[in-house]
Every structure is written in structure tokens, then in C-alpha cells.
Design an enzyme around this catalytic site. Structure first.
Site, PDB file in Angstrom:
ATOM      1  CG  ASP A   1      -3.802  -5.916  -5.246  1.00 40.57           C
ATOM      2  OD1 ASP A   1      -4.506  -6.840  -4.776  1.00 40.57           O
ATOM      3  OD2 ASP A   1      -4.129  -4.711  -5.166  1.00 40.57           O
TER       4      ASP A   1
ATOM      5  CG  HIS B   1      -7.620  -6.063  -7.263  1.00 38.08           C
ATOM      6  ND1 HIS B   1      -8.911  -5.598  -7.333  1.00 38.08           N
ATOM      7  CD2 HIS B   1      -6.835  -4.983  -7.088  1.00 38.08           C
ATOM      8  CE1 HIS B   1      -8.914  -4.297  -7.211  1.00 38.08           C
ATOM      9  NE2 HIS B   1      -7.665  -3.886  -7.065  1.00 38.08           N
TER      10      HIS B   1
ATOM     11  CD  GLU C   1      -3.017  -5.090  -1.771  1.00 36.44           C
ATOM     12  OE1 GLU C   1      -1.808  -4.764  -1.730  1.00 36.44           O
ATOM     13  OE2 GLU C   1      -3.923  -4.297  -2.071  1.00 36.44           O
TER      14      GLU C   1
ATOM     15  CD  GLU D   1      -7.818  -3.183  -1.146  1.00 34.18           C
ATOM     16  OE1 GLU D   1      -6.629  -3.474  -1.330  1.00 34.18           O
ATOM     17  OE2 GLU D   1      -8.524  -2.648  -2.008  1.00 34.18           O
TER      18      GLU D   1
ATOM     19  CG  HIS E   1      -5.983   0.026   0.699  1.00 33.85           C
ATOM     20  ND1 HIS E   1      -7.084   0.836   0.614  1.00 33.85           N
ATOM     21  CD2 HIS E   1      -5.804  -0.512  -0.526  1.00 33.85           C
ATOM     22  CE1 HIS E   1      -7.554   0.788  -0.624  1.00 33.85           C
ATOM     23  NE2 HIS E   1      -6.799  -0.025  -1.335  1.00 33.85           N
TER      24      HIS E   1
HETATM   25 MG   LIG Z   1      -5.488  -3.603  -3.018  1.00 32.64          MG
END
Ligand SMILES: [Mg+2]
Length: 404
Positions: free
Chosen positions: A209, A211, A235, A261, A311
Site C-alpha cells: 500500500d 497510500h 495500492e 478506496e 477496500h
Molecule cells: Mg488503502
């Protein structure tokens, strides 16, 4: 309906052909029977009406309960908002729901979303509509006496793969990252991926991730360096908002990319598919507009052969709604799920599905969502100082504001 029409057609043709050979009484008896069976078909959802909506802050989440004149109730969950605002907005939106038939789910979604042209879309409106949407599916499943996935076309799988598990694990940057990566920054991240791949072995799924916290140029360097370690996906490779950034990364990276997400509705997801710059979509049932939107996002993605890896930072209530959807779509990869109590203490929303030793969830049982909510626990959750909503303040070492 079609079956009845076909039977009627057959019996009428048969009756016309056979009229000369059969008595009029027998003919009229057969036709009468066909009409009777059609007459027995009634719409059991016709008389149900929404009579009340209640919304509570429960820790950092909001639980919404919709009540009806037939004593059936439905539950939904809001996440990712200031709960004080979400409670107020849910109560305000009741004005559009009062007296409506809760089984008209699509119609009510449209009514809420398109009501006020200047407040359409965005996280505050869409996340609250998502909770209401879940509650409407819950009521409708209860009215028909079936799990929600039955209403969505029935199960497409027998169990639903979740992560984290012993053989499916996600690692990540853990928050804001320095603006310009030094060689040591990238080496550290690559070493983390290598170490976890060795721990999981070749039959484990490893995800990373980013982020939205790694600048695109550094993300490209990192992604190419970890190619030998077979990540299932990276991700959130970039901050949402400019599709050109995702296109640039996709053109430079062979590791599969996932995002979604922080996207809402089919209109948020369509550009990623149209531009072919994302390999896996990660809609969140609560962020993206509820079950009603997720099934459409899944259909859009299916047209491009893009699977969903939903998610989830929801409690068991919203998570179960998402699992009903995951159970009924054709292209599904894996579902995020945290069941360690850090999102909501155990017992507030009691699910009736289990996770096996391999990390697969059993299909959630109904009727409706099949989640029992214990209202008596809300006060205790809210009294916990660790479960208060606070606005995040992500900062860099130099004091500037950071994405994360
Ligand atoms: Mg995430």
C-alpha cells in the site's frame, strides 16, 4: 412473470387447436386455472413504508437504523466522515425517505443523490447515502426472507477470500513519506517487500500500500525495483484527482496497480477503466455509494476484465454488506477485512459468518444483511477516549502538510 406468460401462451394455443375436440367446460376450466395462478402472484413489498430513521455516533462510525410500518428494520454504517456531521445529514435526508417504500432501493438512491443539484456527490453526501442504501437492502432481504446476495443474482462463489491472513498480507509505507526519496529510502522499502515475500513463500499473496504517499517519480523507481517479488498489486500509487498521473505511472510500471478506496460512484471509477491505467479496483462499500453503486462499478469493471478487491475499514456491519456484494459478482480477487476489534469492539455488530483457517469467509446468512446490532453498547463505545473522531494533521519533518 415470463414463465406465467409462456404457460398462458401454450395453453391458449393448445385450447384453440383442441377446441373442436374438447368440451367447452374443460377448455374454460383449464384457462380459468391459468388465470387463477397468475392472480395469486402478489407484490409482497407493495405495502411497506419507511416510518423513521435514527442515526447514532458509535466511536468514529455512525450506525443508521431505518424503521418501517411493518416493524421490519434495516441497518447501515457510515465511515470516513466526521460522525457529528454524518448523524445530522442522515437525519436531514429522512425528509426524502419518510413514507417511501424501502424496497424501491434504486429509486431512493437516485432520489437522495440527485435531490439537490449543488450537494450532489462528494464524500459527505455519498457516504451517508451508502449507509441508507445498506439499510434498504437489509429491509428488503428481511421482507423476502433471503440473504441480500440472493437479491443480487445469487452467489457466484462458495466462500470469499479475505486479507490479512496467513497467506495474504499487505505491507505499506505506514503514512507520509519524504518528498524526495534517497537511495536509502527506496532500498528500505524494497527490503521490506523482499523480506515479506521470503516469509510468505511463493504460494502467498503479498500487497503493498503506497497510500498515496510516495511521489510519482519515486513510486516508479520503487515499483520497478520490486518487480522480482511478485506483488499482487501496489495500492494507491498516487493521490486521486488527476488521471494523467495514474496513466504516467501505468506506462512506466509492470507491477499491477490498484486504487479506488477514495473514489465514489460509477463516475469516479469510469476514467480508470476508460484510460486502462488500473488493473484492480478497490471500491469501499461505504465510500463508493453502497451496494447499489458497487454492483454497477463491478459491472463496469467486468466489461474491462478488471477484478474487484474491495477496500474495507468498516466494522462488521458495513463489511458484511460488502461481502454480500462480493459473494454475487463474477470478477472478484480478495476483500480487505479487519476483525481484530480495533475498528469496533466485538459484539456491537454481530455477524453470522466465519473465517476458515485459509482466510476465506463463509457466505453471510440472512435474512437481509444478517447482522445483529446491539444498541445498548453504543454508549460504552462512545465513552472510550481512544474511539473519538479527531481531524488528522499529517505533516512533514519541515512542518508542511503531507498527503497520506
Ligand atoms: Mg488503502
Amino acid at each position: 412473470m415470463k414463465e406465467t406468460a409462456a404457460r398462458d401462451g401454450v395453453s391458449r394455443r393448445w385450447a384453440l387447436g383442441a377446441a373442436g375436440g374438447l368440451g367447452a367446460a374443460l377448455l374454460s376450466e383449464r384457462l380459468g386455472r391459468a388465470q387463477d395462478s397468475a392472480a395469486k402472484v402478489e407484490d409482497r413489498g407493495a405495502n411497506i413504508r419507511i416510518s423513521a430513521l435514527r442515526a447514532w455516533r458509535v466511536g468514529t462510525k455512525v450506525y443508521v437504523k431505518i424503521q418501517t410500518n411493518l416493524k421490519l428494520t434495516g441497518w447501515g454504517e457510515v465511515t470516513g466522515l466526521d460522525p457529528t456531521v454524518a448523524v445530522a445529514l442522515a437525519h436531514s435526508l429522512f425528509q426524502l425517505l419518510d413514507g417511501e417504500n424501502p424496497t424501491r432501493i434504486e429509486h431512493l438512491w437516485q432520489k437522495l443523490y440527485r435531490s439537490h443539484r449543488d450537494m450532489r456527490g462528494g464524500p459527505f453526501m455519498t457516504h451517508v447515502i451508502a449507509a441508507i442504501d445498506m439499510a434498504l437492502w437489509d429491509i428488503t432481504g428481511k421482507a423476502w426472507g433471503v440473504p441480500v446476495y440472493r437479491l443480487l443474482g445469487g452467489p457466484t462463489r462458495d466462500k470469499i477470500r479475505l486479507y490479512p491472513s496467513a497467506k495474504a498480507y499487505k505491507i505499506g509505507t505506514g503514512g507520509p513519506h519524504p518528498e524526495a526519496g534517497t537511495p536509502r529510502d527506496i532500498e528500505r522499502l524494497v527490503a521490506m517487500v523482499k523480506q515479506h515475500r521470503e516469509r510468505l513463500g511463493p504460494d502467498g499473496l503479498l500487497m503493498f500500500d503506497a497510500h498515496s504517499a510516495i511521489p510519482p517519480a519515486m513510486l516508479i523507481q520503487f515499483a520497478n525495483a520490486v518487480e522480482p517479488y511478485d506483488l499482487l498489486f501496489i495500492e494507491e500509487p498516487a493521490v486521486p484527482g488527476n488521471i494523467e498521473t495514474f496513466k504516467r505511472i501505468k506506462q512506466s510500471v509492470r507491477v499491477p496497480l490498484a486504487t479506488g478506496e477514495r473514489e465514489r460512484t460509477i463516475w469516479g471509477f469510469a476514467p480508470f477503466l476508460q484510460e486502462r491505467c488500473i488493473d484492480i479496483l478497490q471500491p469501499d462499500c461505504c465510500h463508493s455509494g453502497g451496494i447499489t453503486q458497487l454492483r454497477k462499478i463491478a459491472a463496469l469493471a467486468e466489461a474491462y476484465f478488471v477484478p474487484l478487491a474491495p477496500h474495507c475499514t468498516l466494522s462488521e456491519l458495513g463489511l458484511t454488506a460488502s461481502l454480500h456484494l462480493a459473494a454475487s459478482i463474477p470478477l472478484f480477487l480478495i476483500h480487505e477485512a479487519y476483525l481484530d476489534g480495533h475498528i469496533m469492539p466485538p459484539g456491537v455488530a454481530r455477524k453470522n459468518w466465519e473465517v476458515d483457517k485459509d482466510g476465506y469467509a463463509s457466505l453471510p446468512q440472512g435474512p437481509g444483511l444478517g447482522v445483529e446490532v446491539d444498541e445498548a453498547m453504543f454508549e460504552k463505545v462512545n465513552a472510550d477516549p481512544k474511539r473519538q473522531f479527531k481531524w488528522p494533521t499529517p505533516t512533514s519533518p519541515d512542518g508542511s502538510v503531507r498527503d497520506y
